[in-house]
Enzyme design. Structure first.
Site, PDB file in Angstrom:
ATOM      1  N   HIS A  98      21.568 -23.019 -24.255  1.00 34.44           N
ATOM      2  CA  HIS A  98      20.843 -22.813 -22.990  1.00 34.44           C
ATOM      3  C   HIS A  98      19.355 -23.085 -23.196  1.00 34.44           C
ATOM      4  O   HIS A  98      18.841 -23.034 -24.320  1.00 34.44           O
ATOM      5  CB  HIS A  98      21.065 -21.389 -22.480  1.00 34.44           C
ATOM      6  CG  HIS A  98      20.586 -20.354 -23.465  1.00 34.44           C
ATOM      7  ND1 HIS A  98      19.254 -20.073 -23.621  1.00 34.44           N
ATOM      8  CD2 HIS A  98      21.250 -19.599 -24.361  1.00 34.44           C
ATOM      9  CE1 HIS A  98      19.123 -19.163 -24.571  1.00 34.44           C
ATOM     10  NE2 HIS A  98      20.318 -18.860 -25.049  1.00 34.44           N
ATOM     11  N   ASP A 396      22.737 -19.975 -29.332  1.00 31.06           N
ATOM     12  CA  ASP A 396      22.376 -20.261 -30.727  1.00 31.06           C
ATOM     13  C   ASP A 396      23.477 -19.791 -31.682  1.00 31.06           C
ATOM     14  O   ASP A 396      23.771 -20.475 -32.660  1.00 31.06           O
ATOM     15  CB  ASP A 396      21.013 -19.633 -31.086  1.00 31.06           C
ATOM     16  CG  ASP A 396      20.958 -18.135 -30.833  1.00 31.06           C
ATOM     17  OD1 ASP A 396      21.933 -17.572 -30.297  1.00 31.06           O
ATOM     18  OD2 ASP A 396      19.921 -17.515 -31.154  1.00 31.06           O
TER      19      ASP A 396
END
Ligand SMILES: *[C@@H]1O[C@H](CO)[C@@H](O)[C@H](O)[C@H]1NC(C)=O
Ligand SMILES: *[C@@H]1O[C@H](CO)[C@@H](O)[C@H](O)[C@H]1NC(C)=O
Ligand SMILES: *[C@@H]1O[C@H](CO)[C@@H](O)[C@H](O)[C@H]1NC(C)=O
Length: 503
Positions: A98, A396
């Site tokens: 994102h 992540d």
């Protein structure tokens, strides 16, 4: 004569580019490439090189952090869609992280950063597609939404961002990245025709608004004004995108080991400990309270948005609004420096890699299966039935294990809106190949943030590029995913690796 003047021209252009790129980097107008840096570092380590001053300079934690922010005003470059002539692009599988978001934690006794999360094309950073993206999202009811996705907001929507909310910076970066891949794959290779079929596009995301919105912004850049009725967005329940194969006891054991290593590394770092104590004193909170609030997350947001670092909101007469009451860039640099050290130690310890192989397998296995189906379908001249374009909008903690499992640890921690791309290509057909059931004419490329890392991956490092095959054979990837990747944990299959005893 002609050859010679061409040679001189190449020299002149080369010199110009070198000067230009040096001055741009020096002035921090463009970020230096983390991937390239890491790779050259890796190479010079392998060489036995006693001359110390030729080693790359120590990494600068602040410069690295500018890269992490992934500012949308920086133009996107990339080698996506580049291939020898006559090769045909059959499929592209993308995972994105994102974009820029509001912090997930707040620092006690400080004000949160003031960032407006309501999108406006009049505010910077903006994008030519932003206004139409906003109005297109209002029509999202026409799309097909898996599980809980239908109830999530399709746009960031708070005038004071909520925790973890995607910012306009994040949206714009994703629009740009999608547009970049549109040029690479649709304009140049016609990967999806204007009348693409619903089954040719696969989109999946976790159930967080920032991943959903990032995925939609990326898709809108990739297929502007896409037809909602043809789009289905699937939900992944696990941030690992492990679908039905999440059960893996050994994976958690390796993660525990890695976290214990990380903890030991952190408490052994005296400078870091001193910095936390100073910061806590500045704000008037207990050191352990501050540490638990993971201050680097909020500081990153201040940093990436050019906002001053937070000051203590409880001002007493003794620490009036002077500098002593604020967190500083020096504090931040120490934490970032330690994070970089930790990344290096993590690679050397190898515990994370074991976790990563098991964490990333289910996603890789699904991608491998899809690429193989498409490759075989193409050999049998079937029409494009499968997901020729697949998008996974992730975190992540999804992307980092994937990079590690592929042997790309040198690529560094995934920045905001990072993208990892797998491309499937077929070479020009020859008569003998047509009836061949093997996949000899199928090739894979792996790109991370536009950089071609195919020959850095664990499955193609050894490939001789000057052989008759200038690309990496798809077969290498398939056997890596199905068996070879488990050698790191002394196993030959996911089942075996997940259920073996880990001490
Ligand atoms: C891009 O934006 C960032 C943050 O807004 C700023 O610090 C940087 O100087 C900008 N770079 C260019 C080349 O405009
Ligand atoms: C991997 O994919 C194959 C299909 O190609 C499937 O049969 C198998 O169950 C998958 N394994 C895991 C662990 O997901
Ligand atoms: C794999 O086996 C080797 C040799 O027996 C051993 O040194 C290593 O620790 C094992 N690795 C794991 C992850 O069990």
């Amino acid at each position: 004569m002609l050859a010679r003047s061409r040679f001189i021209l190449v020299l002149v252009v080369g010199a110009l580019l070198a000067v230009l790129s040096f001055s741009l980097q020096y002035l921090h107008l463009i970020p230096t490439n983390p991937v390239a840096e890491q790779r050259s570092a890796g190479r010079s380590r392998k060489r036995v090189n006693p001359v110390l001053h030729t080693d790359p300079p120590a990494p600068d934690p602040i410069r690295d952090t500018h890269q992490y922010c992934n500012y949308p005003n920086l133009t996107e470059h990339g080698w996506e869609g580049h291939c020898p002539p006559d090769y045909k692009l059959l499929s592209v599988q993308v995972m994105i992280r994102h974009g820029d978001r509001f912090p997930l934690y707040s620092i006690p006794k400080t004000k949160k950063p003031t960032i407006d999360c309501i999108l406006s094309e009049k505010r910077k950073p903006s994008h030519p597609l932003l206004a139409s993206f906003i109005s297109h999202m209002a029509l999202g009811g026409r799309g097909h939404w898996d599980a809980s996705l239908g109830s999530l907001p399709r746009l960031p929507s708070h005038s004071t961002c909520e925790m973890g909310e995607l910012t306009q910076t994040g949206v714009v970066r994703q629009l740009k990245n999608g547009d970049h891949l549109r040029q690479a794959y649709i304009s140049r290779h016609n990967l999806l025709a204007a009348d693409w079929l619903p089954r040719q596009l696969w989109a999946e995301t976790t159930g967080k608004s920032r991943t959903l919105q990032s995925g939609l912004a990326f898709l809108f850049g990739f297929l502007p004004h896409f037809d909602w009725s043809r789009l289905t967005v699937r939900q992944q329940w696990s941030t690992l995108f492990c679908g039905q194969s999440c059960d893996c006891p050994a994976r958690n054991r390796y993660l525990d080991q890695e976290q214990r290593r990380q903890y030991r590394q952190r408490i052994a770092d005296a400078e870091l400990e001193r910095t936390y104590v100073t910061m806590a004193k500045t704000l008037g909170v207990a050191t352990k309270t501050l540490r638990a609030a993971n201050p680097v997350d909020a500081l990153l947001c201040h940093f990436c948005h050019g906002l001053p670092f937070p000051c203590s909101s409880t001002q007493t007469s003794s620490n009036a609004p002077d500098e002593g009451a604020c967190l500083t860039l020096e504090h931040f640099a120490v934490i970032r420096r330690q994070q970089k050290d930790d990344e290096l130690e993590r690679r050397e310890a190898g515990l994370y890699r074991r976790y990563a192989v098991l964490a990333a397998h289910p996603y890789l296995n699904r991608s491998a299966a899809r690429l193989e189906r498409i490759a075989r379908g193409s050999q049998m001249r079937k029409s494009k039935e499968d997901a020729v374009f697949a998008l996974a909008s992730a975190h992540d903690v999804t992307m980092a294990p994937l990079l590690s499992a592929l042997g790309l640890e040198g690529a560094g921690f995934p920045k905001f809106a990072a993208r990892l791309v797998f491309e499937l290509w077929s070479s020009p057909e020859t008569k003998e190949r047509r009836s061949d059931r093997k996949l000899d004419n199928m090739f894979i490329r792996v790109l991370y943030n536009g950089e071609d890392l195919t020959f850095d991956t664990a499955f193609c490092r050894e490939h001789n590029r000057r052989s008759t095959q200038p690309l990496c054979p798809l077969g290498n990837f398939l056997s890596f995913v199905r068996k070879d990747m488990f050698s790191v944990v002394n196993a030959t299959s996911y089942q075996q690796a997940c259920h073996q005893t880990v001490l």
